[in-house]
Motif scaffolding. Structure first.
Motif, mmCIF file in Angstrom:
data_model
loop_
_atom_site.group_PDB
_atom_site.id
_atom_site.type_symbol
_atom_site.label_atom_id
_atom_site.label_comp_id
_atom_site.label_asym_id
_atom_site.label_seq_id
_atom_site.Cartn_x
_atom_site.Cartn_y
_atom_site.Cartn_z
ATOM 1 N N THR A 25 16.711 -30.191 112.079
ATOM 2 C CA THR A 25 18.094 -30.014 111.220
ATOM 3 C C THR A 25 18.335 -28.612 111.301
ATOM 4 O O THR A 25 19.301 -28.342 111.548
ATOM 5 C CB THR A 25 17.688 -30.477 109.670
ATOM 6 O OG1 THR A 25 17.292 -31.936 109.721
ATOM 7 C CG2 THR A 25 19.027 -30.267 109.072
ATOM 8 N N TYR A 48 26.279 -23.038 107.036
ATOM 9 C CA TYR A 48 25.222 -23.625 106.048
ATOM 10 C C TYR A 48 23.782 -23.523 106.562
ATOM 11 O O TYR A 48 23.067 -23.372 105.925
ATOM 12 C CB TYR A 48 25.520 -25.098 106.147
ATOM 13 C CG TYR A 48 24.599 -25.815 104.972
ATOM 14 C CD1 TYR A 48 24.529 -25.640 103.549
ATOM 15 C CD2 TYR A 48 23.922 -26.927 105.330
ATOM 16 C CE1 TYR A 48 23.590 -26.114 102.750
ATOM 17 C CE2 TYR A 48 22.876 -27.368 104.730
ATOM 18 C CZ TYR A 48 23.030 -26.946 103.422
ATOM 19 O OH TYR A 48 22.012 -27.608 102.537
ATOM 20 N N TRP A 52 20.399 -21.770 104.949
ATOM 21 C CA TRP A 52 19.504 -22.596 104.513
ATOM 22 C C TRP A 52 18.222 -21.821 105.222
ATOM 23 O O TRP A 52 16.966 -21.545 104.477
ATOM 24 C CB TRP A 52 19.476 -23.965 104.908
ATOM 25 C CG TRP A 52 18.663 -24.919 104.201
ATOM 26 C CD1 TRP A 52 18.766 -25.709 103.354
ATOM 27 C CD2 TRP A 52 17.246 -25.224 104.631
ATOM 28 N NE1 TRP A 52 17.667 -26.411 102.972
ATOM 29 C CE2 TRP A 52 16.731 -26.132 103.920
ATOM 30 C CE3 TRP A 52 16.319 -24.653 105.675
ATOM 31 C CZ2 TRP A 52 15.263 -26.438 103.920
ATOM 32 C CZ3 TRP A 52 15.188 -25.199 105.929
ATOM 33 C CH2 TRP A 52 14.600 -26.118 104.967
ATOM 34 N N LYS A 129 26.713 -27.681 97.229
ATOM 35 C CA LYS A 129 25.506 -26.916 98.105
ATOM 36 C C LYS A 129 24.263 -27.205 97.705
ATOM 37 O O LYS A 129 23.357 -27.353 98.742
ATOM 38 C CB LYS A 129 26.092 -25.555 98.517
ATOM 39 C CG LYS A 129 27.194 -25.328 99.267
ATOM 40 C CD LYS A 129 27.542 -23.824 99.465
ATOM 41 C CE LYS A 129 28.798 -23.803 100.192
ATOM 42 N NZ LYS A 129 29.042 -22.384 100.534
ATOM 43 N N ILE A 132 22.793 -30.336 99.013
ATOM 44 C CA ILE A 132 22.490 -30.187 100.414
ATOM 45 C C ILE A 132 21.105 -29.728 100.494
ATOM 46 O O ILE A 132 20.376 -29.794 101.516
ATOM 47 C CB ILE A 132 23.530 -29.786 101.053
ATOM 48 C CG1 ILE A 132 24.940 -30.404 100.988
ATOM 49 C CG2 ILE A 132 23.256 -29.844 102.589
ATOM 50 C CD1 ILE A 132 25.110 -31.761 101.271
ATOM 51 N N ASP A 133 20.736 -28.523 99.727
ATOM 52 C CA ASP A 133 19.738 -27.730 99.833
ATOM 53 C C ASP A 133 18.502 -28.391 99.368
ATOM 54 O O ASP A 133 17.444 -28.320 99.651
ATOM 55 C CB ASP A 133 19.902 -26.322 99.117
ATOM 56 C CG ASP A 133 20.484 -25.323 99.743
ATOM 57 O OD1 ASP A 133 20.920 -25.462 101.034
ATOM 58 O OD2 ASP A 133 21.089 -24.680 99.121
ATOM 59 N N ILE A 159 29.950 -32.685 101.466
ATOM 60 C CA ILE A 159 28.870 -33.094 101.247
ATOM 61 C C ILE A 159 28.233 -34.089 102.248
ATOM 62 O O ILE A 159 27.115 -34.063 102.776
ATOM 63 C CB ILE A 159 28.443 -33.722 99.934
ATOM 64 C CG1 ILE A 159 28.643 -32.596 98.851
ATOM 65 C CG2 ILE A 159 27.065 -34.501 99.434
ATOM 66 C CD1 ILE A 159 28.968 -33.025 97.334
ATOM 67 N N THR A 160 29.045 -35.053 102.325
ATOM 68 C CA THR A 160 28.631 -36.329 103.226
ATOM 69 C C THR A 160 28.351 -35.832 104.559
ATOM 70 O O THR A 160 27.384 -36.246 105.388
ATOM 71 C CB THR A 160 29.692 -37.521 103.386
ATOM 72 O OG1 THR A 160 30.018 -37.873 101.974
ATOM 73 C CG2 THR A 160 29.335 -38.539 104.053
ATOM 74 N N SER A 162 27.603 -32.804 105.605
ATOM 75 C CA SER A 162 26.144 -32.071 105.584
ATOM 76 C C SER A 162 24.918 -32.811 105.836
ATOM 77 O O SER A 162 24.172 -32.625 106.087
ATOM 78 C CB SER A 162 26.289 -31.044 104.789
ATOM 79 O OG SER A 162 27.328 -29.931 104.944
ATOM 80 N N LEU A 163 25.217 -33.865 104.957
ATOM 81 C CA LEU A 163 23.850 -34.880 104.856
ATOM 82 C C LEU A 163 23.772 -35.396 106.089
ATOM 83 O O LEU A 163 22.586 -35.712 106.528
ATOM 84 C CB LEU A 163 24.234 -35.803 103.475
ATOM 85 C CG LEU A 163 24.067 -35.205 102.141
ATOM 86 C CD1 LEU A 163 24.155 -36.295 101.371
ATOM 87 C CD2 LEU A 163 22.552 -34.912 101.860
ATOM 88 N N ARG A 166 22.103 -33.458 108.690
ATOM 89 C CA ARG A 166 20.764 -33.125 108.587
ATOM 90 C C ARG A 166 19.966 -34.183 108.833
ATOM 91 O O ARG A 166 18.773 -34.176 108.775
ATOM 92 C CB ARG A 166 20.653 -32.298 107.116
ATOM 93 C CG ARG A 166 20.492 -33.525 106.021
ATOM 94 C CD ARG A 166 19.957 -32.778 104.774
ATOM 95 N NE ARG A 166 19.647 -33.523 103.895
ATOM 96 C CZ ARG A 166 19.361 -33.137 102.401
ATOM 97 N NH1 ARG A 166 19.495 -31.985 102.028
ATOM 98 N NH2 ARG A 166 18.832 -34.286 101.459
ATOM 99 N N ASP A 168 20.497 -37.442 107.416
ATOM 100 C CA ASP A 168 20.434 -38.577 106.414
ATOM 101 C C ASP A 168 21.670 -39.607 106.435
ATOM 102 O O ASP A 168 22.545 -39.503 106.989
ATOM 103 C CB ASP A 168 20.755 -37.786 104.801
ATOM 104 C CG ASP A 168 19.793 -36.768 104.462
ATOM 105 O OD1 ASP A 168 18.803 -36.970 105.124
ATOM 106 O OD2 ASP A 168 19.885 -36.295 103.237
#
Length: 473
Positions: A25, A48, A52, A129, A132-133, A159-160, A162-163, A166, A168
């Motif tokens: 990720t 992002y 992170w 955020k 997501i973190d 949000i969707t 970014s998930l 990574r 998800d």
């Protein structure tokens, strides 16, 4: 061992140290851009990922790299920005490989990078955020509440996205679409597949949840999904234009679940946020909009984010078709502002942009030219971001004008710098002292005295200034 080999060896070591999902990720697309005197400049595809890595991995990355390279090293993580790095003869990074099917129904413009943060939506952005973190299920359920057009959908889709990026299995759906899919599953006797889809996801994000008011079957299915996700420590997120207490036809079971976790309210944008939104939207359309026109539109306190974007679209279309520049008179005519009550302008300090940059630079014993340079040392980067924050707060300059004065930086870079300083000021007393000192310098207006390179008494020097003196040695 050269710098490139040391970086590749570090990635190999980190791949062993970290679990596969974390490495894939955050680090698989990190690349070495350059090296100079112990400093490795590493690029990542988006802000992002940079944030992170800086919060969670930078210390271990630096330690591993220093051990491999056999000298003390520094890693600077940057987002590849063609404007910032136009002089570098390196091709742009490839985007993260993501599933086109998973993202097909998401609006590509609704990302965190494009979400403009101000006082009225800051908590909602921080909560989004944080989701997501964090590990799945830490923040669940979550409810974002706002009137129509304030940015709920933007945050949920960000949000969707970014998930999914990574790794998800995240599902975004409106409550109306959810109900339609449920009815179709019942008619086709395909309930098992429908339930499998939602109950086995890592995150279910449901927009416009107020639509389920009065729909008993939909409410029951959402409760079942919520329970399944909770048992698996996964995430469910809602957005609504009604508070749960005002949904008169939902069960107490649903109402209690909607209120069982964090809730973030997005208020109407204040005048400064309206200015930033108008600056950003006009810049994206490569549209020249005078400050007085921007302020005329921003003075209307009843406009939502969606309406502000609509105003820009109207003016842009009119200007393109008629080949007329956007003026106050044009805005009055096209947007039908003539004769309407206008909210009072916010009183701003009468400082110029040059004065703010000069005061900030002098406080840190720098030159204004340093703030506009490509230097990325810790002290210059901090002073530059602080200058962005104070210029936005104390002048009428737009984000684009502030970025231009600081070396031609993009307006999104200015927004990011302002947000970083605002976040740090909550807990960083030393930085708050620096801000107060620069404001005092501005109010005293002592700009006619020659620049002094002599450092002040160490006892009076701020912690950040003392840090700079130590580093300079």
């Amino acid at each position: 061992m050269n710098a490139k080999d040391a970086w590749l060896a570090t990635l190999g070591q980190l791949q062993i140290q970290l679990n596969r999902s974390t490495y894939d990720t955050w680090l698989r697309h990190a690349e070495l851009l350059g090296y100079e005197d112990g400093r490795f400049v590493v690029t990542v595809p988006h802000a992002y990922a940079r944030d992170w890595i800086e919060r969670h991995l930078l210390h271990s990355m630096t330690r591993t790299l220093s051990d491999i390279f056999r000298r003390q090293c520094e890693i600077q993580v940057i987002v590849w920005d063609p404007i910032e790095e136009e002089d570098a003869a390196v091709p742009l990074l490839e985007p993260l490989p993501i599933s086109s099917d998973a993202l097909a129904h998401l609006n590509p413009a609704l990302t965190f990078d494009n979400f403009i943060v101000g006082q009225s939506n800051n908590y909602a952005a921080l909560l989004a955020k944080a989701i997501i973190d964090s590990s799945p299920g830490k923040y669940s359920p979550v409810l974002f509440y706002a009137e129509m057009g304030m940015g709920k959908t933007h945050l949920l889709q960000a949000i969707t996205r970014s998930l999914i990026e990574r790794g998800d299995n995240a599902i975004y759906v409106t409550a109306e679409e959810f109900t339609t899919q449920l009815v179709s599953a019942i008619r086709n006797q395909d309930n098992a597949a429908f339930r499998e889809k939602f109950r086995t996801a890592d995150a279910v994000i449901i927009d416009d949840i107020q639509f389920i008011d009065g729909k008993t079957s939909t409410q029951n299915e959402i409760v079942a999904i919520w329970d399944a996700l909770r048992n698996r420590q996964r995430t469910i997120i809602f957005a609504s234009s009604k508070l749960p207490a005002n949904m008169l036809k939902i069960s107490r079971d649903v109402q209690s679940r909607l209120q069982a976790g964090p809730m973030a309210t997005i208020e109407a944008p204040d005048v400064q946020l309206r200015r930033d939104i108008l600056d950003t939207f006009s810049h994206r359309r490569q549209m020249v909009m005078p400050v007085e026109v921007r302020d005329l539109i921003a003075s209307r306190s009843n406009l939502s984010v969606r309406e502000l974007e609509g105003a820009i679209d109207q003016l842009h279309t009119y200007s393109q078709l008629t080949r007329q520049p956007v003026t106050g008179a044009v805005a009055q005519t096209v947007l039908h502002l003539r004769g309407e009550a206008v909210a009072p302008q916010v009183t701003r300090s009468s400082y110029s942009l040059d004065e703010v940059l000069e005061a900030t630079a002098r406080h840190y014993h720098l030159r204004p030219a340093d703030l506009a340079s490509r230097q990325r040392t810790k002290i210059v980067a901090l002073a530059r971001q602080l200058a962005m924050f104070l210029a936005r707060e104390s002048t009428d300059a737009s984000l684009i004008q502030i970025g231009a004065a600081l070396g031609g930086r993009d307006h999104s870079t200015v927004m990011h710098g302002c947000a970083k300083i605002a976040e740090r000021l909550i807990t960083d007393d030393a930085l708050a002292q620096d801000v107060a000192a620069i404001r005092a310098r501005l109010s005293n207006a002592t700009y006619d005295t020659p620049h002094q390179d002599t450092a002040p008494d160490p006892i009076k020097r701020s912690p950040v200034q003392r840090e700079r003196r130590i580093v300079s040695r």
